[in-house]
Design an enzyme around this catalytic site. Structure first.
Site, PDB file in Angstrom:
ATOM      1  N   ARG A  47     -35.832 -88.172  -5.004  1.00 46.06           N
ATOM      2  CA  ARG A  47     -37.282 -87.916  -4.975  1.00 46.06           C
ATOM      3  C   ARG A  47     -37.920 -88.646  -3.819  1.00 46.06           C
ATOM      4  O   ARG A  47     -37.303 -89.495  -3.178  1.00 46.06           O
ATOM      5  CB  ARG A  47     -37.966 -88.290  -6.267  1.00 46.06           C
ATOM      6  CG  ARG A  47     -37.670 -89.712  -6.710  1.00 46.06           C
ATOM      7  CD  ARG A  47     -37.443 -89.696  -8.015  1.00 46.06           C
ATOM      8  NE  ARG A  47     -36.557 -90.157  -8.923  1.00 46.06           N
ATOM      9  CZ  ARG A  47     -36.800 -91.113  -9.793  1.00 46.06           C
ATOM     10  NH1 ARG A  47     -37.909 -91.767  -9.765  1.00 46.06           N
ATOM     11  NH2 ARG A  47     -35.910 -91.407 -10.676  1.00 46.06           N
ATOM     12  N   GLY A  48     -39.211 -88.330  -3.640  1.00 47.04           N
ATOM     13  CA  GLY A  48     -39.885 -88.764  -2.431  1.00 47.04           C
ATOM     14  C   GLY A  48     -39.871 -87.569  -1.491  1.00 47.04           C
ATOM     15  O   GLY A  48     -38.810 -86.949  -1.288  1.00 47.04           O
ATOM     16  N   ALA A  49     -41.045 -87.231  -0.945  1.00 47.21           N
ATOM     17  CA  ALA A  49     -41.178 -85.964  -0.223  1.00 47.21           C
ATOM     18  C   ALA A  49     -40.154 -85.785   0.912  1.00 47.21           C
ATOM     19  O   ALA A  49     -39.458 -84.757   0.956  1.00 47.21           O
ATOM     20  CB  ALA A  49     -42.608 -85.839   0.297  1.00 47.21           C
ATOM     21  N   ASP A  65     -47.169 -86.635  -0.496  1.00 41.46           N
ATOM     22  CA  ASP A  65     -46.302 -85.482  -0.727  1.00 41.46           C
ATOM     23  C   ASP A  65     -46.816 -84.243  -0.014  1.00 41.46           C
ATOM     24  O   ASP A  65     -46.063 -83.316   0.260  1.00 41.46           O
ATOM     25  CB  ASP A  65     -46.157 -85.220  -2.222  1.00 41.46           C
ATOM     26  CG  ASP A  65     -45.403 -86.370  -2.856  1.00 41.46           C
ATOM     27  OD1 ASP A  65     -46.039 -87.385  -3.197  1.00 41.46           O
ATOM     28  OD2 ASP A  65     -44.163 -86.282  -2.951  1.00 41.46           O
ATOM     29  N   ASN A  89     -50.614 -87.407  -3.563  1.00 41.14           N
ATOM     30  CA  ASN A  89     -49.559 -88.416  -3.710  1.00 41.14           C
ATOM     31  C   ASN A  89     -49.420 -88.729  -5.193  1.00 41.14           C
ATOM     32  O   ASN A  89     -50.135 -88.189  -6.042  1.00 41.14           O
ATOM     33  CB  ASN A  89     -49.901 -89.673  -2.894  1.00 41.14           C
ATOM     34  CG  ASN A  89     -48.707 -90.613  -2.787  1.00 41.14           C
ATOM     35  OD1 ASN A  89     -47.601 -90.187  -2.492  1.00 41.14           O
ATOM     36  ND2 ASN A  89     -48.902 -91.891  -3.066  1.00 41.14           N
ATOM     37  N   LYS A  90     -48.484 -89.595  -5.494  1.00 42.73           N
ATOM     38  CA  LYS A  90     -48.159 -89.934  -6.884  1.00 42.73           C
ATOM     39  C   LYS A  90     -49.417 -90.228  -7.702  1.00 42.73           C
ATOM     40  O   LYS A  90     -50.321 -90.917  -7.225  1.00 42.73           O
ATOM     41  CB  LYS A  90     -47.220 -91.138  -6.881  1.00 42.73           C
ATOM     42  CG  LYS A  90     -46.777 -91.647  -8.223  1.00 42.73           C
ATOM     43  CD  LYS A  90     -46.152 -90.584  -9.083  1.00 42.73           C
ATOM     44  CE  LYS A  90     -44.978 -89.877  -8.435  1.00 42.73           C
ATOM     45  NZ  LYS A  90     -44.573 -88.649  -9.170  1.00 42.73           N
ATOM     46  N   GLN A 111     -41.289 -95.681 -10.485  1.00 40.93           N
ATOM     47  CA  GLN A 111     -40.687 -95.746  -9.138  1.00 40.93           C
ATOM     48  C   GLN A 111     -40.930 -97.105  -8.490  1.00 40.93           C
ATOM     49  O   GLN A 111     -40.103 -97.588  -7.723  1.00 40.93           O
ATOM     50  CB  GLN A 111     -41.276 -94.645  -8.243  1.00 40.93           C
ATOM     51  CG  GLN A 111     -40.794 -93.240  -8.535  1.00 40.93           C
ATOM     52  CD  GLN A 111     -41.707 -92.515  -9.494  1.00 40.93           C
ATOM     53  OE1 GLN A 111     -42.410 -93.145 -10.292  1.00 40.93           O
ATOM     54  NE2 GLN A 111     -41.709 -91.197  -9.456  1.00 40.93           N
TER      55      GLN A 111
HETATM   56  O1  MRU Z   1     -42.244 -87.784  -8.091  1.00 42.53           O
HETATM   57  P1  MRU Z   1     -41.686 -88.453  -6.889  1.00 42.53           P
HETATM   58  O2  MRU Z   1     -40.950 -89.713  -7.216  1.00 42.53           O
HETATM   59  O3  MRU Z   1     -40.887 -87.518  -6.013  1.00 42.53           O
HETATM   60  O4  MRU Z   1     -42.956 -88.871  -6.049  1.00 42.53           O
HETATM   61  C1  MRU Z   1     -42.809 -89.561  -4.846  1.00 42.53           C
HETATM   62  C2  MRU Z   1     -44.113 -89.919  -4.268  1.00 42.53           C
HETATM   63  O5  MRU Z   1     -45.145 -89.562  -4.739  1.00 42.53           O
HETATM   64  C3  MRU Z   1     -44.086 -90.709  -3.025  1.00 42.53           C
HETATM   65  O6  MRU Z   1     -45.129 -91.629  -3.035  1.00 42.53           O
HETATM   66  C4  MRU Z   1     -44.269 -89.764  -1.865  1.00 42.53           C
HETATM   67  O7  MRU Z   1     -43.256 -88.834  -1.780  1.00 42.53           O
HETATM   68  C5  MRU Z   1     -44.520 -90.542  -0.653  1.00 42.53           C
HETATM   69  S1  MRU Z   1     -43.486 -90.469   0.743  1.00 42.53           S
HETATM   70  C6  MRU Z   1     -41.975 -90.992   0.370  1.00 42.53           C
END
Ligand code: MRU
Length: 354
Positions: free
Chosen positions: A56-58, A244, A254-255, A203
């Site tokens: 995970r993470g964009a 994201d 974002n999250k 996270q």
């Molecule tokens: O649901 P996730 O863990 O994929 O969410 C990740 C995020 O929201 C991060 O903050 C986002 O991707 C930022 S850049 C790595």
């Protein structure tokens, strides 16, 4: 999904690994307790790993999808040397359906589709694998540039607050917001990183704190609800987050919890920075209202660490991202530089410039 242990030292730098003609993903669901990988030999497993939050993470989701396209093309070409490109469409849909919010997923699929379209006869795998690996390397390099630009904005020493995970695990390496923090830390500008736990998937607790502790960067974990009080207590110069998807007008998805942080930051005179590569900026999405926000199962909120915490019969609302209006953002930092007080015109100018 097949779990494997690899004979390599585990770190955020190997969270996405192409080895022996397959993709290995460090299973982020199990960190920091266990350091094991999920083996992806086909596009279905790769899409499932994205959907199930193994990766995970964009930016990391985008890179995983790029390797997923390589696996898909390999299978399609082995089965049908004339019609593989056509058949690949179905695999793209499988990948695209994995998660809706992080635009890097769609960006990566489109980039591999374009590369595939430009290929002649013959085995497409070397060219597509080369493209996926180049994207992987480029993301790390971009993050290091971004880190430098973001660090320049910080007057230290200061404490910063961050949310979710934006480090090497969530990217091709170094990180977006965490990359800025790493770069600023190298310059002696960071006295403390306050990492939000980031309910419900934690996270911050499980990933960000793991990465920072390994790099000996001073980190204190706090409950998400402690952030405003921490700002009120003073000493926090910046809230630094990733994204994201950033819409064309500068609204930032974002999250979940990021929006509240931005509101609190503005109230307390704390600056708010978003660090994201240009692959996260979606000029086709006019504003934040048009960003699809993923909702995940209620159980994720109704329980904690696998134990049900809410009474039976209680429901939950579980959007996993929110949108911070551009007006609350002091700076968006990309690999190209800094967009201060982002708006539609500034974003357009930034994206038009090379
Ligand atoms: O649901 P996730 O863990 O994929 O969410 C990740 C995020 O929201 C991060 O903050 C986002 O991707 C930022 S850049 C790595």
């Amino acid at each position: 999904m097949q779990e494997v242990t690899l004979d390599i030292p585990v770190s955020a730098d190997v969270a996405l690994l192409w080895r022996d003609d397959r993709l290995y993903l460090l299973d982020q669901r199990l960190l920091p307790r266990r350091e094991v990988f999920i083996e992806c030999c086909d596009v279905q497993t790769t899409a499932e790993a994205i959907r199930a939050m193994v990766v995970r993470g964009a930016p990391a989701i985008g890179i995983a999808a790029a390797y997923g396209m390589v696996l898909a093309a390999r299978d399609r070409y082995a089965r049908d040397r004339a019609g593989w490109r056509e058949a690949l469409q179905a695999d793209m849909q499988i990948l695209a359906a994995a998660r809706p919010t992080a635009v890097n997923l769609f960006w990566a699929i489109a980039r591999l589709r374009e590369r595939a379209a430009g290929l002649g006869d013959g085995d497409p795998v070397p060219a597509l694998l080369g493209e996926a690996m180049a994207m992987h390397r480029q993301d790390r390099a971009d993050n290091q540039r971004m880190g430098g630009f973001g660090a320049e904005l910080i007057v230290g020493p200061t404490a910063v607050i961050t949310h979710c995970n934006t480090g090497g695990l969530a990217t091709g390496g170094w990180g977006t917001a965490l990359g800025v923090i790493r770069s600023a830390c190298q310059q002696g500008k960071i006295s403390m990183v306050y990492a939000d736990e980031t309910r419900p998937w934690l996270q911050g607790a499980r990933l960000t704190a793991w990465e920072l502790a390994r790099d000996a960067i001073p980190v204190k974990l706090m409950a998400d609800s402690a952030a405003a009080a921490r700002m009120a207590a003073g000493g926090v110069g910046w809230v630094i987050v990733g994204s994201d998807r950033i819409a064309a007008n500068g609204d930032v998805a974002n999250k979940i919890g990021t929006y509240g942080l931005a509101v609190a930051a503005r109230h307390h005179g704390v600056k708010f920075m978003v660090a994201a590569p240009t692959s996260t900026i979606d000029m086709q999405t006019p504003d934040g209202a048009a960003i699809p926000i993923e909702e995940r199962p209620a159980e994720e909120v109704l329980q904690c660490a696998g134990q049900r915490t809410a009474a039976e019969g209680v429901g939950a609302w579980n959007p996993v991202f929110d949108v911070t209006p551009a007006a609350l953002v002091d700076a968006i930092v990309t690999e190209r530089g800094v967009i201060e007080r982002p708006d539609r015109a500034r974003l357009a100018a930034h994206m038009a410039a090379d």
